[in-house]
Design an enzyme around this catalytic site. Sequence first.
Site, mmCIF file in Angstrom:
data_model
loop_
_atom_site.group_PDB
_atom_site.id
_atom_site.type_symbol
_atom_site.label_atom_id
_atom_site.label_comp_id
_atom_site.label_asym_id
_atom_site.label_seq_id
_atom_site.Cartn_x
_atom_site.Cartn_y
_atom_site.Cartn_z
ATOM 1 N N GLU A 177 0.832 -1.206 0.000
ATOM 2 C CA GLU A 177 0.000 0.000 0.000
ATOM 3 C C GLU A 177 0.866 1.256 0.000
ATOM 4 O O GLU A 177 0.808 2.075 0.919
ATOM 5 C CB GLU A 177 -0.936 0.007 1.213
ATOM 6 C CG GLU A 177 -1.999 -1.059 1.143
ATOM 7 C CD GLU A 177 -3.087 -0.892 2.184
ATOM 8 O OE1 GLU A 177 -2.803 -0.347 3.265
ATOM 9 O OE2 GLU A 177 -4.233 -1.298 1.921
ATOM 10 N N GLU A 344 -5.950 -7.719 -0.862
ATOM 11 C CA GLU A 344 -6.436 -7.784 0.519
ATOM 12 C C GLU A 344 -7.936 -7.568 0.527
ATOM 13 O O GLU A 344 -8.422 -6.566 -0.008
ATOM 14 C CB GLU A 344 -5.806 -6.680 1.384
ATOM 15 C CG GLU A 344 -4.323 -6.811 1.577
ATOM 16 C CD GLU A 344 -3.760 -5.644 2.377
ATOM 17 O OE1 GLU A 344 -4.480 -5.094 3.238
ATOM 18 O OE2 GLU A 344 -2.614 -5.271 2.113
HETATM 19 C C1 GAL Z 1 -4.345 -2.770 5.009
HETATM 20 C C2 GAL Z 1 -2.838 -3.007 5.057
HETATM 21 C C3 GAL Z 1 -2.527 -4.286 5.795
HETATM 22 C C4 GAL Z 1 -3.264 -4.319 7.094
HETATM 23 C C5 GAL Z 1 -4.751 -4.163 6.839
HETATM 24 C C6 GAL Z 1 -5.590 -4.249 8.085
HETATM 25 O O1 GAL Z 1 -4.667 -1.484 4.633
HETATM 26 O O2 GAL Z 1 -2.278 -3.105 3.781
HETATM 27 O O3 GAL Z 1 -1.145 -4.381 5.981
HETATM 28 O O4 GAL Z 1 -2.814 -3.304 7.909
HETATM 29 O O5 GAL Z 1 -4.974 -2.926 6.234
HETATM 30 O O6 GAL Z 1 -6.960 -4.149 7.787
#
Ligand code: GAL
Length: 700
Positions: A177, A344
């Site tokens: 990110e 994710e």
């Molecule tokens: C995302 C991030 C992850 C983790 C996740 C938690 O934005 O890339 O590393 O922190 O959120 O929801």
Amino acid sequence: MHRLTRHLFLAFALGAAAHAAPADTTATFFPPADLMRVGVYYYPEAWPAEQWPRDIANIRKMGLEFVHMGEFAWAFMEPQEGRFDFEWLERNVQLCADQGLKVVLCTPTPAPPVWLTQAHPEVLMIDADGRRMVHGTRQQACWNVDTYRRYVAKIVDELGRRYGRDPRVWGWQLDNELSHYGKEPCHCEACQTGFRNWLQKKYGTIGELNRAWGNAFWSQMYQNFDQVRIPNPPEDVAQFNPHAMLDAQRWFAATAADYLRFQTEILRRYCGHHQWITTNFMHDFGAVDPALSGRDLDIITWTIYPAHGNLNEGPLGFRLGSAATLSFAGDFHRTINGLHGIMELQPGQVNWGDVNPQPNPGAVHLWLLRAFASGAKFVCTYRFREPLSGAELYHYGLVGSDGVTITTGGEQYAQAARELVLLRQNLQPDAKAPAAYAVRRTALLYGREDRWDLDNHKQNIRWDTYGHLLKQYRALKRAGAPVDVITEDKDFNAYPFLVVPAYQLVDDQLVQRWKTYAEQGGHLIITCRTGQKDRRGHLWEGPWAAPILDLIGAKISFYDTLPAPYTGRVRTPNQTYDWASWGEVLEPREGTTALARYDDQYYAGGVAAVTRPLGRGTVTYLGVDSLDGGLEARLIRDVYVRAGVAVQQFDDGFLVDWRDGFWVATNFTEKNQTAPIPEGAKVLVGARDVPTAGVAVWQE
Ligand code: GAL
Ligand code: ZN
């Protein structure tokens, strides 16, 4: 090793054709018959070694197909400068291989080890208040500092050397990110110099910069580039300079893309294109532009947490997430280079929202199948285990706090994985998009620069640029159109319909392309605020929005904006709608038809939307931003109908799309919906009656 893979591997090892065409990437890594792979994040460095075999075996048992590791593990990969330890990673990669799981490895560069930043504090970023960030979270380093790049190069090279030719490794994620989580841009001296060099290259002389930035006003004149600094509103007494701000945003996004290219080039020396490379862009994160990396990365992936408590999407929005947001993000990232995945996706409650409610029963499955509908090549969920310590306490995993009990989210992942196996078994490799669907193919033109500029100066605090885009997008999905969210480099003529929402920054060339598009038979829909400025962000010396007036067949007499709590009314022959943020009063010329008129305010009766034929196509201009998008939905649907194209009339939030021979209906609304499943169709998932959070998949 697969034959094709081995062939590429040898070609690469001999130093030939290191940069294969993306077509090879598709065939090798994402064969259409795989449809969509499902995987999960695992952080072995955070769990006792004796639990690794159990965890990896459980991942396999759930039906998942790949494991994502290593993105923040720099302190474990290089515990001291120049001393590397990959033993722990090696054991986990092998455990995955033993289970038949593919591995996605990451460069650990969002989390520099403390020895690095202690020895070289100058690699730490500086925020808007001039504070140097410290060790203790992540993304604290500045990717524009040479020293940091040298360390990054070393660890990335080390990873490439060890795993870049390893058949157990499927692909790579660079960093994580890319951002400073809202504290960007960095204001360190390396960034200041970088910005100046970028400006010098762009403008050549300081005189040119002064003109572009309108510096004659308020004595803002610079005498040389050394005097220029990155604009920083907390340091500005009065309004910031909008042209300087826009350039700083362009520069920052360019440095992010450059940093990704920097890492990509190192890995490619080892992996060529026999492993794929991506990064996980935060969906809809303003400061970075994934479209700038379309040529560097093999596949564009993104991250999304649909339910995190602060959504204004109806009574169940906070549990279901926004259908439009998820779908728009898929249609945007996919279109960049043709391949996209979700890196994710939340498995349950998150921990970073203002409130973090439970997702609706079935919502996780709903999101997975929506990702499938939008063409994703894979979906990876964040994360396998619920953490017991650290900054992400309370964050759900596929298993709960005991490390073994499958959560409801975990069950839904397993369910989706089983369904994908079923879909693969039913694949008809030569299936073509049904004609009635394909004729609605629509492109929505989207540019980060326009969004920056609109947001830099909204002119009405109630104006919401993203919300405005989504109003048009929702209208398209309600009509059942397949949508590509495109950038300017794409060919407009590939689409019978083209929507251009609030595209503020234009030049004559772009307007000419729109004109040609319509003349050649395209149906062009343009919305308010389009064409009002040049690429520098200057207004035109001429009538308002001068370059587009000929195209839309109307003059724009003036625009109005309304303060809260007031709303204005605008009507079509059949219905009245509310508006508030932006309304233009149009003066259609002969041959242009009024579609909507203002119904109150001192300009009641004034024209708010128009349409006209142009060559073999049409141009429709919507000069007003309605409150709930109802007017846009109506007027956009009429464009298809006038063009003789049959459309659907789906409820907002009920999405139906076709992919690789499968129809997929996903219900984000609060009521039951009926999927348009014809008699005799083969229903593979769900049924014609689709409840809230429900899904139906069928083949015609
Ligand atoms: C995302 C991030 C992850 C983790 C996740 C938690 O934005 O890339 O590393 O922190 O959120 O929801
Ligand atoms: Zn910096």
